[in-house]
Design a protein around this motif. Structure first.
Motif, mmCIF file in Angstrom:
data_model
loop_
_atom_site.group_PDB
_atom_site.id
_atom_site.type_symbol
_atom_site.label_atom_id
_atom_site.label_comp_id
_atom_site.label_asym_id
_atom_site.label_seq_id
_atom_site.Cartn_x
_atom_site.Cartn_y
_atom_site.Cartn_z
ATOM 1 N N MET A 184 0.785 -1.126 0.759
ATOM 2 C CA MET A 184 0.154 -0.248 0.584
ATOM 3 C C MET A 184 1.252 1.332 -0.254
ATOM 4 O O MET A 184 0.827 1.752 -0.557
ATOM 5 N N THR A 185 1.782 1.824 0.904
ATOM 6 C CA THR A 185 2.517 2.368 1.085
ATOM 7 C C THR A 185 3.168 2.532 -0.088
ATOM 8 O O THR A 185 3.491 3.666 -0.337
ATOM 9 N N GLN A 186 4.219 1.806 -0.354
ATOM 10 C CA GLN A 186 4.840 1.912 -1.832
ATOM 11 C C GLN A 186 4.071 1.649 -3.163
ATOM 12 O O GLN A 186 4.627 3.147 -3.995
ATOM 13 N N ALA A 187 2.587 2.055 -3.375
ATOM 14 C CA ALA A 187 1.879 1.741 -4.538
ATOM 15 C C ALA A 187 1.788 3.256 -4.078
ATOM 16 O O ALA A 187 1.673 3.980 -5.321
ATOM 17 N N LEU A 188 1.198 4.357 -3.203
ATOM 18 C CA LEU A 188 1.278 5.046 -2.976
ATOM 19 C C LEU A 188 2.580 6.451 -3.417
ATOM 20 O O LEU A 188 1.919 7.008 -3.973
ATOM 21 N N GLU A 189 3.694 5.766 -2.634
ATOM 22 C CA GLU A 189 4.953 6.328 -3.042
ATOM 23 C C GLU A 189 4.948 6.161 -4.512
ATOM 24 O O GLU A 189 5.156 7.291 -5.240
ATOM 25 N N GLY A 190 4.212 5.748 -4.921
ATOM 26 C CA GLY A 190 5.267 5.285 -6.853
ATOM 27 C C GLY A 190 3.558 6.776 -7.447
ATOM 28 O O GLY A 190 4.358 7.256 -8.560
ATOM 29 N N PHE A 191 2.758 6.348 -6.640
ATOM 30 C CA PHE A 191 1.995 7.621 -7.132
ATOM 31 C C PHE A 191 2.024 8.665 -7.146
ATOM 32 O O PHE A 191 2.009 10.094 -8.335
ATOM 33 N N LEU A 192 2.320 9.082 -5.990
ATOM 34 C CA LEU A 192 2.835 10.661 -6.082
ATOM 35 C C LEU A 192 3.618 10.963 -6.708
ATOM 36 O O LEU A 192 3.987 11.902 -7.191
ATOM 37 N N GLN A 193 4.885 10.110 -6.562
ATOM 38 C CA GLN A 193 6.250 10.527 -7.160
ATOM 39 C C GLN A 193 5.657 10.672 -8.782
ATOM 40 O O GLN A 193 6.111 11.826 -9.744
ATOM 41 N N ALA A 194 4.714 8.986 -9.590
ATOM 42 C CA ALA A 194 4.873 9.617 -11.411
ATOM 43 C C ALA A 194 3.628 11.035 -11.205
ATOM 44 O O ALA A 194 3.759 12.192 -12.839
ATOM 45 N N LEU A 195 2.840 11.491 -10.034
ATOM 46 C CA LEU A 195 1.696 12.469 -10.360
ATOM 47 C C LEU A 195 2.698 13.917 -10.043
ATOM 48 O O LEU A 195 3.051 15.133 -10.854
ATOM 49 N N SER A 196 3.350 14.083 -9.174
ATOM 50 C CA SER A 196 4.395 15.180 -9.452
ATOM 51 C C SER A 196 5.513 15.303 -10.486
ATOM 52 O O SER A 196 5.590 16.187 -11.267
ATOM 53 N N ALA A 197 5.710 14.259 -11.163
ATOM 54 C CA ALA A 197 6.791 14.374 -12.486
ATOM 55 C C ALA A 197 6.382 14.311 -13.474
ATOM 56 O O ALA A 197 6.525 15.580 -14.467
#
Length: 316
Positions: free
Chosen positions: A1-14
């Motif tokens: 869950m944490t890893q998926a959320l981090e990946g989502f936020l990272q892709a969103l910011s990029a």
């Protein structure tokens, strides 16, 4: 869950950061089309010239020695914009004006056939001329900021988001440039003449506005803005004389998404493309980024053919 959320936020910011640069890139083309109604296939190659202009300003004309490696590239990028604007002004004066503006009405098909052939010819000349002058070796405008990041967080669930410093400054420069352009278009005398020439060239002529001059200014502004966007891209991606081909389709997709003739729409169209490109990496391999862009493009155009800010044309 944490890893998926981090990946989502990272892709969103990029996606937001690269989307801001894409948006600026699309605004240059949107300004030219919105004012002149010219389909410019050479816009990607003007962007390529902007990349090389920024590169040589930085490496060969003393910007690196004066401003250093960290902020020198961004100074060079800003300087490249006016240089390409002057170049675009004279390209329009000597070539584009022959098949656009007040001469268009006397040409078959309102001049669009001639415009397509001429801008395609300019694109081929710039590509092959660039290959002869600059060579085929990849170039880049590297800055220490390209390999460092700011950390936001930890946020909820102890998730942190890392923002590349070069991309962050690129986005800020894009937004500032867009703000200045918007103020010029809406508040200045030149901006009013551009809007008048775009809305009704015949009426603008009767009001004493030099429509051909307004078109030259629009073409110069569009070229200079796209050159700045190209320089910003060059801080993160290597480039070569044929790089314009890779981005001109993205420009047109952004302009169509935003609504033909809308400068604000072109910016949001480019922003959408950047978001889709980065978010697609969560579920698709990198090689399919462009495929994801055009799938979303087709879906949006299917449900809203006039684009985000375009007007629906009623048929009678």
């Amino acid at each position: 869950m944490t890893q998926a959320l981090e990946g989502f936020l990272q892709a969103l910011s990029a996606g937001l950061l690269i989307g801001a640069v894409y948006g600026l890139m699309c605004v240059g083309l949107g300004l030219i089309f919105g004012v002149m109604r010219v389909i410019n296939f050479a816009q990607g190659d003007f962007m390529m010239l902007g990349m090389y202009a920024a590169f040589y300003f930085f490496t060969a004309l003393g910007v690196q020695a004066t401003f250093g490696n960290t902020f020198g590239p961004f100074v060079a990028i800003v300087l490249a914009g006016p240089v390409l604007a002057v170049f675009g002004y004279f390209v329009h004066l000597t070539l584009i004006s022959r098949v656009s503006g007040t001469r268009t009405s006397s040409l078959e098909g309102e001049g669009h056939y001639a415009q397509l052939i001429l801008t395609l010819g300019i694109a081929l000349i710039l590509q092959n001329g660039g290959l002869l002058v600059f060579g085929s070796v990849l170039a880049s405008i590297r800055t220490p900021l390209s390999s460092s990041a700011w950390e936001l967080g930890p946020l909820f669930y102890d998730v942190s988001v890392f923002i590349n410093k070069a991309r962050g400054i690129d986005a800020v420069v894009s937004l500032v440039t867009m703000l200045l352009l918007t103020l010029m278009i809406t508040r200045s005398r030149i901006g009013k003449s551009l809007r008048a020439a775009a809305d009704n060239p015949t009426a603008a002529t009767y009001m004493g506005i030099d429509v051909d001059r307004a078109h030259r200014i629009a073409f110069a502004l569009g070229t200079g803005i796209t050159a700045i966007a190209g320089g910003l891209l060059a801080t993160n991606y290597p480039f070569h004389p044929f790089v314009g081909v890779e981005y001109v389709i993205v420009m047109y997709a952004g302009v169509v998404l935003g609504g033909m003739g809308s400068i604000i729409g072109a910016f949001w169209g480019g922003m959408t493309i950047g978001l889709v490109q980065q978010m697609s990496t969560l579920i698709l391999p990198t090689q399919l980024q462009n495929a994801a862009i055009f799938v979303v493009f087709l879906l949006i155009i299917f449900f809203r053919p006039q684009g985000f800010f375009g007007r629906m044309v009623e048929r009678t």
